[in-house]
Enzyme design. Structure first.
Site, PDB file in Angstrom:
ATOM      1  N   MET A   1      -9.534  13.110  25.373  1.00 59.18           N
ATOM      2  CA  MET A   1      -9.817  14.075  24.248  1.00 59.18           C
ATOM      3  C   MET A   1      -8.945  14.393  23.389  1.00 59.18           C
ATOM      4  O   MET A   1      -7.789  14.112  23.594  1.00 59.18           O
ATOM      5  CB  MET A   1     -10.325  15.262  25.202  1.00 59.18           C
ATOM      6  CG  MET A   1     -11.484  15.237  26.300  1.00 59.18           C
ATOM      7  SD  MET A   1     -11.586  16.505  27.385  1.00 59.18           S
ATOM      8  CE  MET A   1     -12.525  17.814  25.908  1.00 59.18           C
ATOM      9  N   HIS A   2      -9.402  15.047  22.441  1.00 57.14           N
ATOM     10  CA  HIS A   2      -8.631  15.743  21.298  1.00 57.14           C
ATOM     11  C   HIS A   2      -8.176  15.014  20.189  1.00 57.14           C
ATOM     12  O   HIS A   2      -7.874  15.505  19.147  1.00 57.14           O
ATOM     13  CB  HIS A   2      -7.391  16.548  21.979  1.00 57.14           C
ATOM     14  CG  HIS A   2      -8.066  17.467  23.123  1.00 57.14           C
ATOM     15  ND1 HIS A   2      -9.046  18.236  23.117  1.00 57.14           N
ATOM     16  CD2 HIS A   2      -7.494  17.511  24.578  1.00 57.14           C
ATOM     17  CE1 HIS A   2      -9.360  18.854  24.328  1.00 57.14           C
ATOM     18  NE2 HIS A   2      -8.193  18.599  24.831  1.00 57.14           N
TER      19      HIS A   2
ATOM     20  N   ASP B   1     -13.357  12.296  28.735  1.00 59.07           N
ATOM     21  CA  ASP B   1     -13.044  11.626  29.889  1.00 59.07           C
ATOM     22  C   ASP B   1     -13.140  12.736  31.082  1.00 59.07           C
ATOM     23  O   ASP B   1     -13.632  12.219  32.278  1.00 59.07           O
ATOM     24  CB  ASP B   1     -11.778  11.064  29.895  1.00 59.07           C
ATOM     25  CG  ASP B   1     -10.744  12.272  29.541  1.00 59.07           C
ATOM     26  OD1 ASP B   1     -10.894  13.378  29.356  1.00 59.07           O
ATOM     27  OD2 ASP B   1      -9.539  11.726  29.578  1.00 59.07           O
TER      28      ASP B   1
END
Length: 475
Positions: A76-77, A233
């Site tokens: 992520m991110h 995820d």
């Protein structure tokens, strides 16, 4: 059968899932994370592309004609700045990157109502501050970019030539309105970011495109296979491990997360913890996110010159509490509960009686204590004394499992599903064709708190951080 691809921080996994839920094959390929400056964390997406090709070819072998759909999950991110064809214009700024501290000020200036709709604390490593940093420090590349994509969304663009995102990853960008389930256009305008960089949003289990010829050749697959939108995820792992609403999971990898699946969104009023969309419609999950778990333990293990088996063996020879030695694991700053990008790692209380075994055990205890702080920050969204499912590669050793149960004062359940994120990705591929996949039945708790008292050490751990916060700021 269905192919799941999980694009992790340091490696990708490919997994073949049969319609009856059986995992037929899986493979992993590693790639590097660069730190060109202290506190930075970058990856080259083209390294991902090559690793994905190797991993998929390893699991598919001669079964290419049997693959009915592909699903994706990913870290992520991060932000991949790319042109219209998906060519990266700059290394990916990863979730563990700490460069965008100054850019957080713009997020703190948002109205209280806007911040509540984002439902997440402003922290470095998320897409919004990273994009602001790129705009400030790489203005020509920022202006030349067509897309700013999450890692697995970049991979899907390479597979299908179609750009899209979905709610589970979008909700971790600080650019997504959890109440409206859409991009937070007013926030994007307030931050003066280019709205056209963000791709359209579709459901996680919807077909986002089909595998084009060049990508099919790279993966050793047939052209035209449907590719599902996929999920972040953690969201994919919750789906792949069969977590039910109200149940909680502890994942220990490079970082660590404690998550609880929710049937309705519950925003932390203090904004110390996170709230994201899950992979399935009508579900959300609250999360405490700790950056330094396996990352810190791997650093200590290598520094002490131990194999992992030696690390666990030596740690067991030191007493609980390490005779006053305390370790703060914040090598890259910390998210839950401190939201402190300036925090750093510390051993405190060293004496001549301390040996290498004390240093290793103190590191394990320090990570466990940081997880306890995350658990407490989640508050009432997790039922008292409810067991935690364990997932991730960092929870395998019995000694470590027992320490976690003792520190967290919770029963632990070993998750029967390996590679839960990749399995969840494959399930989303199946759901895109409206084919449900059955999950394994949950197991009873197999690690119970033993009564070992870590409470005094935990209080020392909390006091140490509080006493060092001014020193961290003054470095």
């Amino acid at each position: 059968m269905f192919l799941g691809i999980d694009l992790g921080t340091g490696s990708c996994k490919a997994l073949l899932l049969k319609s009856d839920g059986t995992i037929l094959a899986e493979a992993s390929e590693a790639y590097s994370v660069q730190a060109p400056r202290p506190g930075w964390a970058e990856s080259d997406p083209l390294d991902w592309w090559q690793a994905v090709g190797r991993a998929v070819r390893a699991v598919v072998n001669r079964r290419a004609a049997e693959i009915r759909a592909i699903g994706l999950s990913g870290q992520m991110h991060g932000v991949v700045l790319a042109d219209a064809r998906g060519t990266p214009l700059y290394p990916t700024i990863l979730w563990a990157d700490g460069r965008a501290v100054a850019e957080l000020e713009a997020l703190h200036k948002l109205s209280p109502a806007q911040r509540q709709r984002l439902a997440n604390p402003p922290v470095v490593g998320m897409a919004a501050p990273s994009l602001l940093w790129l705009k400030r420090h790489q203005p020509k590349l920022y202006q030349a970019a067509r897309w700013a994509l999450q890692p697995k969304d970049w991979l899907r663009l390479r597979l299908t030539k179609e750009a899209a995102s979905e709610p589970s990853d979008a909700s971790g960008t600080l650019l997504y309105d959890l109440q409206a389930d859409s991009w937070a256009w007013d926030v994007i305008e307030a931050l003066e970011l280019h709205p056209g960089l963000l791709p359209p949003l579709i459901p996680s289990s919807q077909i986002a495109g089909t595998l084009h010829q060049e990508a099919a050749r790279h993966l050793g697959l047939l052209e035209g296979i449907p590719v599902a939108a996929g999920a972040a995820d953690t969201a994919a792992a919750l789906l792949g491990s069969g977590l039910q609403v109200g149940e909680a999971q502890l994942t220990v990898g490079t970082g660590a997360q404690i998550t609880v699946l929710l049937a309705e969104p519950k925003v932390d009023p203090t904004l110390r913890t996170h709230l994201y969309r899950a992979a399935l419609p009508g579900q959300w999950y609250a999360m405490a996110a700790m950056q330094n778990a396996g990352l810190a333990l791997e650093w200590v293990r290598a520094l002490l010159g131990l194999s992992w088996e030696q690390a666990y063996q030596e740690a067991q020879t030191a007493p609980a509490g390490c005779e006053g030695l305390v370790f703060l694991p914040y090598l890259t700053g910390e998210r839950t509960p401190h939201l402190d990008p300036l925090a750093r790692g510390v051993w405190a209380g060293l004496g001549r009686h301390h040996q290498r075994s004390h240093l290793m055990r103190a590191a394990l205890e320090g990570v466990a204590f940081s997880l306890r702080e995350g658990l407490e920050a989640l508050g009432e969204v997790i039922p008292p004394h409810a067991p935690l499912r364990m997932a991730g590669g960092g929870t395998a050793h019995p000694f470590w499992q027992q320490m976690l149960a003792d520190v967290l004062e919770r029963p632990l359940i070993v998750n029967p599903v390996r590679s839960a994120s990749a399995r969840g990705a494959a399930m989303l591929g199946a759901l895109a064709l409206q084919i449900p996949i059955q999950n394994p039945s949950p197991l009873p708790a197999n690690t119970l708190p033993s009564g070992a008292d870590y409470r005094a050490g935990y209080l020392r751990f909390k006091k140490l951080y509080n006493r060092l916060t001014d020193w961290f700021k003054a470095r």
